[in-house]
Design a protein around this motif. Structure first.
Motif, PDB file in Angstrom:
ATOM      1  N   UNK A  35      -5.103 -11.318  -3.277  1.00 50.87           N
ATOM      2  CA  UNK A  35      -4.520 -10.052  -2.952  1.00 50.87           C
ATOM      3  C   UNK A  35      -5.314  -9.095  -2.519  1.00 50.87           C
ATOM      4  N   UNK A  36      -5.169  -8.412  -1.344  1.00 50.37           N
ATOM      5  CA  UNK A  36      -5.734  -7.328  -0.722  1.00 50.37           C
ATOM      6  C   UNK A  36      -5.133  -6.153  -0.860  1.00 50.37           C
ATOM      7  N   UNK A  37      -5.813  -5.221  -1.077  1.00 50.46           N
ATOM      8  CA  UNK A  37      -4.967  -3.622  -1.174  1.00 50.46           C
ATOM      9  C   UNK A  37      -4.910  -3.077   0.394  1.00 50.46           C
ATOM     10  N   UNK A  38      -4.166  -1.695   0.506  1.00 48.69           N
ATOM     11  CA  UNK A  38      -3.998  -1.248   1.442  1.00 48.69           C
ATOM     12  C   UNK A  38      -5.320  -0.825   2.510  1.00 48.69           C
ATOM     13  N   UNK A  39      -6.715  -0.694   1.728  1.00 54.76           N
ATOM     14  CA  UNK A  39      -7.705  -0.390   2.471  1.00 54.76           C
ATOM     15  C   UNK A  39      -8.346  -1.433   3.597  1.00 54.76           C
ATOM     16  N   UNK A  59      -2.137 -12.293   0.455  1.00 56.28           N
ATOM     17  CA  UNK A  59      -0.952 -11.558   0.371  1.00 56.28           C
ATOM     18  C   UNK A  59      -1.578 -10.015   0.452  1.00 56.28           C
ATOM     19  N   UNK A  60      -1.084  -8.997   1.157  1.00 57.42           N
ATOM     20  CA  UNK A  60      -1.635  -7.717   1.179  1.00 57.42           C
ATOM     21  C   UNK A  60      -0.451  -6.794   0.819  1.00 57.42           C
ATOM     22  N   UNK A  61      -0.990  -5.265   0.611  1.00 54.97           N
ATOM     23  CA  UNK A  61      -0.034  -4.461   0.182  1.00 54.97           C
ATOM     24  C   UNK A  61      -0.710  -3.201   1.358  1.00 54.97           C
ATOM     25  N   UNK A  62       0.431  -2.632   1.999  1.00 50.84           N
ATOM     26  CA  UNK A  62       0.182  -1.580   2.725  1.00 50.84           C
ATOM     27  C   UNK A  62       1.131  -0.623   2.896  1.00 50.84           C
ATOM     28  N   UNK A  63       0.836   0.700   3.515  1.00 53.96           N
ATOM     29  CA  UNK A  63       1.979   1.596   3.500  1.00 53.96           C
ATOM     30  C   UNK A  63       2.834   1.464   4.479  1.00 53.96           C
ATOM     31  N   UNK A  64       4.055   1.557   4.309  1.00 49.46           N
ATOM     32  CA  UNK A  64       5.174   1.259   5.158  1.00 49.46           C
ATOM     33  C   UNK A  64       5.584   2.564   5.877  1.00 49.46           C
ATOM     34  N   UNK A  94      -2.977   3.396  17.407  1.00 50.39           N
ATOM     35  CA  UNK A  94      -3.108   4.330  16.534  1.00 50.39           C
ATOM     36  C   UNK A  94      -2.732   4.042  15.116  1.00 50.39           C
ATOM     37  N   UNK A  95      -3.727   3.925  14.169  1.00 51.21           N
ATOM     38  CA  UNK A  95      -3.263   3.236  12.660  1.00 51.21           C
ATOM     39  C   UNK A  95      -2.883   4.483  11.844  1.00 51.21           C
ATOM     40  N   UNK A  96      -2.761   3.902  10.752  1.00 56.45           N
ATOM     41  CA  UNK A  96      -1.955   4.776   9.793  1.00 56.45           C
ATOM     42  C   UNK A  96      -2.864   6.033   9.320  1.00 56.45           C
ATOM     43  N   UNK A  97      -4.080   5.957   9.501  1.00 60.72           N
ATOM     44  CA  UNK A  97      -4.847   7.048   9.344  1.00 60.72           C
ATOM     45  C   UNK A  97      -4.792   8.275  10.192  1.00 60.72           C
ATOM     46  N   UNK A  98      -4.450   7.602  11.536  1.00 63.52           N
ATOM     47  CA  UNK A  98      -4.510   8.772  12.467  1.00 63.52           C
ATOM     48  C   UNK A  98      -3.013   9.328  12.268  1.00 63.52           C
ATOM     49  N   UNK A  99      -1.835   8.582  11.959  1.00 61.51           N
ATOM     50  CA  UNK A  99      -0.665   9.345  11.440  1.00 61.51           C
ATOM     51  C   UNK A  99      -0.721  10.223  10.469  1.00 61.51           C
ATOM     52  N   UNK A 100      -1.487   9.867   9.412  1.00 64.28           N
ATOM     53  CA  UNK A 100      -1.732  10.676   8.335  1.00 64.28           C
ATOM     54  C   UNK A 100      -2.416  12.041   8.685  1.00 64.28           C
ATOM     55  N   UNK A 101      -3.463  11.862   9.545  1.00 66.52           N
ATOM     56  CA  UNK A 101      -4.269  13.114  10.090  1.00 66.52           C
ATOM     57  C   UNK A 101      -3.269  13.905  10.684  1.00 66.52           C
TER      58      UNK A 101
END
Length: 743
Positions: A35-39, A59-64, A94-101
């Motif tokens: 199991x891998x985290x969202x990082x 199996x992985x978990x990531x922000x939807x 553009x990944x999730x970190x760019x969207x968060x920024x």
């Protein structure tokens, strides 16, 4: 035990190297869970496709991030701008970190707009010393507290979803659960850590408009393909296969091989197989455990295949570390539990006494009543009477066999019903309703008689055996010999009952025990034997007609598996024993058949009979509706019932049975003329009538009843002629008219 579940929390550059090594050493096969985290999951787009093959089943978990028009338009504008600034970089994403920024910048801008800015300046909080660091030179905004408060109250829908701060923290968003399979990934469900109402849950399909469906705590995910290309969920734990296996000791004995049987190679004197009831239970328990367990079964025997010692000696080998466990018919005893731990028992517990039996020659003269309980006898008799009454009601008006004087009719009713018990009824049944009732009742009687016969046969043929000994203390006082299984703890129980060593006889097998009981105590044998209940059941299965068990029964805890003190396997094995044995039930049946056994049959017969009565009553009342309509509201109910009873007692001459029986006897119509015909009857004061009728009236004639002039209420149905209805001086007229004539 080793774990087989791993949680990976590292960047993709390091994680891909980890999975490549895990595959090389065989840790990406069936039985493992990764199991891998969202990082790492959030940056899978940056992962080299060549490394996906080493991550199959992860199996992985990531922000939807919900796909919206706003997000798609922003990506198009960003990609166009990025290509202008970086023409050498192609297919940038553009990944999730760019969207968060972007959302963080937008939130900060909204907070600044909401703050009344008087002076947007900075000031230094401390004096900078010559030996200080560069951090001390940083200045702090003068509107910082107001800006923080405005930022905490900011709420808007950004590119990544709803941006909302609760207690200064960004509210958790929805997480997407993905499974690496093939050349890419697939979604197996969603996880909502916080919905604002303190609830969270897993769901396969996400519906943001209906929060109630996302707040269920039960697991409702799509199928997950785990490492090794399997859909079976990994157990999570496993005994290391490259380490030492559990060394499990097995008792060696000559008799009662149903529990443990060891097959030896005659040449090498090694055990080729270990089987039996105890071994089968242990294998089923291991299969039910949440992790794999590897072991070797080692007989507790000398090189020539003989037993090395007693059960206590075998259990002591677990205490001193020679064996890791003991599997066999080992009884849970208090003094043994001081050195080892036992699992929960998997057999019936107790120690009982077995003795020879003698046949009781006394016979019971009323044994034929025992197959059925008195409640069933009474119920059966009541139903015989009830069925006879129902058939009489249905047949009385149309069947000559059910007519006659009252006593004759009652006798016929009882005779017909009880004769169905041997299917010897001779009366004809002409009504379809009665035939339906009789068919159902004959089926019930067939089941009752067959069940009674089988139960009575069992009572008459099974021998009634009585034990030759009922009190173990009498055996001790008389000096009788008693047997017990060699190596068993039962020896201590017998000595506690004041049995001396000369009175104790050891045996090893069921055959040897039978020989000792046949000889008897006076001829070198034994008068009784004391042993554990599982052994006695095996013995009685072989010699069921010669022996029986009697009290007393001494309390023990049954057979259990042995492990060292403090072993972590004891709890897991005990839980698995419960799962394996919890569905085993002991059924005790009664020697007598009760009403409960035939409740369904009586219910069917009762419903069929009552239904037939209701249908017959409805048809009868419908045919006599013209009589019922003649009653006025002041007519007493008892008079109405009496009138309808008299009509019911008459023959239904319209029935095909009476037509067939009297068609050949009728040579002509015997006419009874009214006044104005041949002559006037001296016994009637009826007015003349031109009509004449036959005593065997045809269906086209009906009665016309004038209730207003009827004094005695002697009403007769249409189509019935009776001498009682011939007019007399004390009775008003009941006229006959042709249906085709005008009235």
């Amino acid at each position: 035990m080793e774990t087989r579940v791993f949680v990976v929390h590292m960047p993709p550059s390091l994680g891909t190297r980890l999975f490549a090594l895990a595959k090389n050493i065989g840790m990406m096969k069936e039985g493992y869970a990764w199991i891998v985290t969202d990082g790492m999951t959030n940056l899978w787009s940056l992962t080299d496709p060549s490394t996906i093959d080493s991550m199959q089943g992860v199996v992985g978990v990531r922000t939807y991030v919900p796909r919206t028009n706003k997000l798609e338009n922003f990506k198009v504008r960003w990609k166009k701008k990025f290509q202008q600034d970086n023409p050498t970089i192609i297919n940038a994403e553009l990944n999730i970190f760019g969207l968060w920024a972007y959302d963080a910048t937008f939130a900060l801008a909204m907070a600044i707009e909401n703050v009344s800015i008087g002076s947007f300046g900075f000031k230094r909080t401390t004096n900078v010393s010559s030996s200080g660091t560069d951090l001390e030179t940083l200045e702090v905004s003068q509107i910082g507290p107001q800006l923080i408060q405005a930022l905490s109250s900011t709420k808007f829908r950004g590119l990544t979803g709803v941006v909302n701060f609760v207690s200064g923290q960004l509210q958790s968003s929805v997480f997407q659960i993905v499974n690496v399979n093939g050349n890419g990934e697939r979604t197996v469900g969603f996880w909502t850590p916080n919905l604002g109402n303190g609830e969270s849950g897993l769901t396969r399909e996400l519906d943001l408009t209906d929060k109630s469906t996302n707040s269920r705590s039960k697991t409702n995910l799509g199928p997950i393909i785990w490492p090794g290309d399997t859909t079976s969920s990994p157990r999570g734990w496993e005994i290391p296969t490259n380490g030492k296996k559990l060394k499990i000791g097995v008792p060696v004995k000559l008799g009662f091989s149903e529990f443990v049987k060891i097959t030896w190679d005659p040449n090498s004197h090694t055990a080729t197989s270990v089987t039996g009831f105890c071994i089968d239970v242990f294998e089923a328990v291991v299969a039910a455990m949440p992790y794999a367990l590897t072991y070797d079964l080692i007989p507790f025997a000398t090189p020539d295949g003989k037993s090395t010692g007693t059960y206590n000696d075998l259990i002591f080998q677990v205490y001193n570390g020679t064996f890791d466990a003991v599997v066999g018919d080992t009884t849970i005893v208090a003094n043994r539990s001081r050195y080892v731990d036992f699992t929960l028992p998997y057999t019936e517990s107790g120690v009982s006494m077995i003795v020879p039996t003698r046949d009781s020659k006394r016979k019971n003269a009323w044994v034929f009543l025992k197959p059925l309980t008195w409640q069933l006898w009474v119920t059966t008799g009541c139903f015989f009477v009830f069925i006879g009454f129902v058939v009489w009601i249905l047949e009385h008006r149309i069947n000559e066999d059910f007519r006659g004087p009252p006593l004759h009719q009652a006798g016929t009713c009882f005779w017909f019903s009880f004769s169905t018990m041997v299917f010897a009824q001779r009366e004809r049944v002409v009504s379809n309703l009665a035939r339906f009732v009789v068919i159902i009742w004959c089926f019930v009687v067939l089941i009752l008689t067959q069940s009674y016969t089988a139960s009575l046969t069992s009572l008459l043929t099974v021998e009634h055996l009585q034990p030759t000994v009922t009190d173990i203390t009498e055996l001790s006082k008389k000096g009788e010999k008693v047997g017990f299984k060699q190596g068993s703890f039962v020896e201590q129980i017998l000595k506690g009952l004041n049995f001396t060593d000369p009175q104790l006889v050891r045996y090893q097998s069921a055959e040897e025990l039978n020989d000792l009981l046949v000889k008897g105590s006076a001829n070198g044998g034994i008068a009784a034997a004391l042993d554990e209940i599982p052994y006695l059941k095996v013995f009685l299965a072989k010699y069921c007609g010669k022996y029986t068990t009697v009290e007393p029964t001494f309390r023990t805890d049954g057979f259990g598996f042995v492990f060292p003190r403090g072993s972590s396997l004891v709890a897991d094995v005990s839980r698995a024993i419960l799962n394996v044995t919890q569905d085993t039930n002991t059924l005790v049946s009664s020697d007598c058949l009760g009403v409960e056994s035939f409740r369904g049959l009586f219910l069917i017969a009762g419903i069929a009979s009552i239904s037939a009565l209701i249908i017959f009553a409805a048809m009868f009342l419908y045919e006599q509706r013209h009589v019922l309509l003649r009653f006025d509201s002041e007519t007493p109910m008892w008079r109405r019932v009496r009138t309808m009873s008299r009509i019911f007692d008459q023959r239904d001459l319209r029935s095909h049975t009476f037509r067939k029986s009297e068609l050949g006897n009728r040579s002509g119509n015997v006419s009874v003329q009214s006044i104005g015909g041949v002559g006037e009857s001296p016994n009637t004061n009826c007015p003349p009538s031109p009509s004449s009728y036959s005593i065997q009236t045809e269906p086209e004639f009906v009665f016309l009843v004038d209730q207003g002039r009827a004094e005695n209420d002697d009403l007769t149905p249409r189509g019935v002629a009776s001498p009682e209805l011939i007019p007399s001086p004390g009775r008003h007229c009941i006229e006959l008219a042709n249906r085709n004539e005008p009235r």
